[in-house]
Design a protein around this motif. Structure first.
Motif, PDB file in Angstrom:
ATOM      1  N   GLY A   1       0.713  -1.155   0.057  1.00  0.00           N
ATOM      2  CA  GLY A   1       0.069  -0.056   0.006  1.00  0.00           C
ATOM      3  C   GLY A   1       0.816   1.338  -0.082  1.00  0.00           C
ATOM      4  O   GLY A   1       0.345   2.297  -0.720  1.00  0.00           O
ATOM      5  N   LEU A   2       2.068   1.367   0.722  1.00  0.00           N
ATOM      6  CA  LEU A   2       2.908   2.447   0.745  1.00  0.00           C
ATOM      7  C   LEU A   2       3.504   2.818  -0.542  1.00  0.00           C
ATOM      8  O   LEU A   2       3.914   3.961  -0.877  1.00  0.00           O
ATOM      9  CB  LEU A   2       3.850   2.206   2.005  1.00  0.00           C
ATOM     10  CG  LEU A   2       3.239   2.589   3.272  1.00  0.00           C
ATOM     11  CD1 LEU A   2       4.642   2.147   4.412  1.00  0.00           C
ATOM     12  CD2 LEU A   2       2.978   3.958   3.501  1.00  0.00           C
ATOM     13  N   ILE A   3       4.001   1.869  -1.353  1.00  0.00           N
ATOM     14  CA  ILE A   3       4.603   2.322  -2.497  1.00  0.00           C
ATOM     15  C   ILE A   3       3.825   2.898  -3.539  1.00  0.00           C
ATOM     16  O   ILE A   3       4.233   3.940  -3.874  1.00  0.00           O
ATOM     17  CB  ILE A   3       5.349   0.926  -2.946  1.00  0.00           C
ATOM     18  CG1 ILE A   3       6.374   0.400  -2.243  1.00  0.00           C
ATOM     19  CG2 ILE A   3       5.886   1.136  -4.296  1.00  0.00           C
ATOM     20  CD1 ILE A   3       6.899  -0.983  -2.562  1.00  0.00           C
ATOM     21  N   PRO A   4       2.541   2.470  -3.771  1.00  0.00           N
ATOM     22  CA  PRO A   4       1.833   3.296  -4.722  1.00  0.00           C
ATOM     23  C   PRO A   4       1.546   4.738  -4.080  1.00  0.00           C
ATOM     24  O   PRO A   4       1.571   5.587  -4.885  1.00  0.00           O
ATOM     25  CB  PRO A   4       0.585   2.541  -4.881  1.00  0.00           C
ATOM     26  CG  PRO A   4       0.948   1.160  -4.602  1.00  0.00           C
ATOM     27  CD  PRO A   4       2.205   1.196  -3.384  1.00  0.00           C
ATOM     28  N   LEU A   5       1.290   4.862  -2.677  1.00  0.00           N
ATOM     29  CA  LEU A   5       1.008   6.064  -2.157  1.00  0.00           C
ATOM     30  C   LEU A   5       2.286   7.020  -2.464  1.00  0.00           C
ATOM     31  O   LEU A   5       2.113   8.296  -2.633  1.00  0.00           O
ATOM     32  CB  LEU A   5       0.586   5.830  -0.509  1.00  0.00           C
ATOM     33  CG  LEU A   5      -0.716   5.532  -0.530  1.00  0.00           C
ATOM     34  CD1 LEU A   5      -0.814   5.391   1.009  1.00  0.00           C
ATOM     35  CD2 LEU A   5      -1.660   6.617  -0.802  1.00  0.00           C
ATOM     36  N   ALA A   6       3.433   6.570  -2.234  1.00  0.00           N
ATOM     37  CA  ALA A   6       5.002   7.257  -2.264  1.00  0.00           C
ATOM     38  C   ALA A   6       4.749   7.687  -3.885  1.00  0.00           C
ATOM     39  O   ALA A   6       5.468   8.743  -4.010  1.00  0.00           O
ATOM     40  CB  ALA A   6       5.920   6.335  -1.835  1.00  0.00           C
ATOM     41  N   LEU A   7       4.363   7.165  -4.742  1.00  0.00           N
ATOM     42  CA  LEU A   7       4.356   7.616  -6.136  1.00  0.00           C
ATOM     43  C   LEU A   7       3.122   8.696  -6.515  1.00  0.00           C
ATOM     44  O   LEU A   7       3.421   9.328  -7.450  1.00  0.00           O
ATOM     45  CB  LEU A   7       4.164   6.295  -7.151  1.00  0.00           C
ATOM     46  CG  LEU A   7       5.054   5.165  -7.082  1.00  0.00           C
ATOM     47  CD1 LEU A   7       4.715   3.951  -8.133  1.00  0.00           C
ATOM     48  CD2 LEU A   7       6.739   5.815  -7.511  1.00  0.00           C
ATOM     49  N   MET A   8       2.214   8.231  -5.759  1.00  0.00           N
ATOM     50  CA  MET A   8       1.177   9.497  -6.057  1.00  0.00           C
ATOM     51  C   MET A   8       1.300  10.748  -5.057  1.00  0.00           C
ATOM     52  O   MET A   8       0.911  11.770  -5.644  1.00  0.00           O
ATOM     53  CB  MET A   8      -0.418   8.887  -5.391  1.00  0.00           C
ATOM     54  CG  MET A   8      -0.741   7.522  -6.479  1.00  0.00           C
ATOM     55  SD  MET A   8      -2.625   7.105  -6.044  1.00  0.00           S
ATOM     56  CE  MET A   8      -2.284   6.114  -4.776  1.00  0.00           C
ATOM     57  N   ALA A   9       1.954  10.608  -4.044  1.00  0.00           N
ATOM     58  CA  ALA A   9       2.330  11.772  -3.311  1.00  0.00           C
ATOM     59  C   ALA A   9       3.706  11.947  -2.555  1.00  0.00           C
ATOM     60  O   ALA A   9       3.790  11.470  -1.749  1.00  0.00           O
ATOM     61  CB  ALA A   9       1.522  11.824  -2.108  1.00  0.00           C
ATOM     62  N   PRO A  10       4.524  12.020  -3.479  1.00  0.00           N
ATOM     63  CA  PRO A  10       5.952  12.055  -3.173  1.00  0.00           C
ATOM     64  C   PRO A  10       6.352  13.099  -2.294  1.00  0.00           C
ATOM     65  O   PRO A  10       5.440  14.352  -2.305  1.00  0.00           O
ATOM     66  CB  PRO A  10       6.840  12.190  -4.692  1.00  0.00           C
ATOM     67  CG  PRO A  10       5.688  12.681  -5.354  1.00  0.00           C
ATOM     68  CD  PRO A  10       4.493  12.259  -5.154  1.00  0.00           C
TER      69      PRO A  10
END
Length: 162
Positions: free
Chosen positions: A81-90
Motif C-alpha cells: 500500500g505504501l509504495i503506490p502512495l509514495a508514487l502518488m504523493a511524493p
C-alpha cells in the motif's frame, strides 16, 4: 479442400501423434526384464499426520511460526500500500517514515526465514545477529535520511533524474 477438412486433418494428425507418444511412454517401463522388475522394491508408505494441534502448549514453535507469518504478511501488505502512495504523493513525510520502517522490517523477516531454513546451526546465531544489526542500521539510516535530507521518495526521484 475446404477449411473444415484441413482443420479436421490437422486435428486427427495431432491426436495420432499424441496416441503414439502415450503408447511409447507406457511401454518404456515394460522394457525392464523380469529380473529387474523383481528387484524393484515398493516405497514404504509414510504417514505425515500429527496428533498435536498447531497451537498446543506441547508445540509452541508452531504458534510462533504462524504469528511470524501473519506479521510478515502485514508488513508485506503495508509495503504494497505504501509504495503506490509514495508514487502518488511524493515528499509526504508520513509515507517516507512508513517506508523507512516497513521495508526494512519486511526484508528482515524474509532474511530471517532464509537464515532459519538454509544456514547451518553453528552459524545461525551469527547470521541472525548480522541480519538484525544490518536491518536496524537500515531503519536508522532511512529515518535519518527522512529527518535531515529530502526523504526517501524525493531521494528516489533525484536518483531517477540522474
Amino acid at each position: 479442400v475446404n477449411e473444415f477438412s484441413i482443420n479436421q486433418t490437422t486435428t486427427s494428425q495431432t491426436m495420432f501423434a499424441l496416441r503414439r507418444f502415450a503408447a511409447t511412454a507406457t511401454r518404456a517401463p515394460m522394457a525392464l526384464s523380469i529380473a529387474q522388475r523383481a528387484s524393484v522394491q515398493p516405497i514404504a508408505s509414510t504417514s505425515f499426520h500429527t496428533t498435536t494441534r498447531v497451537s498446543s502448549p506441547q508445540n509452541p514453535s508452531d504458534a510462533s511460526g504462524r504469528s511470524h507469518w501473519c506479521i510478515e504478511q502485514v508488513f508485506g501488505y503495508g509495503s504494497l500500500g505504501l509504495i503506490p502512495l509514495a508514487l502518488m504523493a511524493p515528499g509526504t513525510s508520513a509515507i517516507d517514515y512508513g517506508l523507512a520502517v516497513v521495508l526494512p522490517v519486511h526484508s528482515y523477516m524474509g532474511f530471517d526465514s532464509v537464515v532459519t531454513d538454509y544456514v547451518s546451526d553453528k552459524m545461525k546465531p551469527v547470521a541472525k545477529a548480522l541480519s538484525l544489526i544490518t536491518h536496524v542500521a537500515a531503519i536508522g539510516g532511512l529515518v535519518y535520511f527522512n529527518a535531515h535530507d529530502v526523504g526517501i521518495t524525493e531521494g528516489i526521484k533525484v536518483l531517477w533524474s540522474l
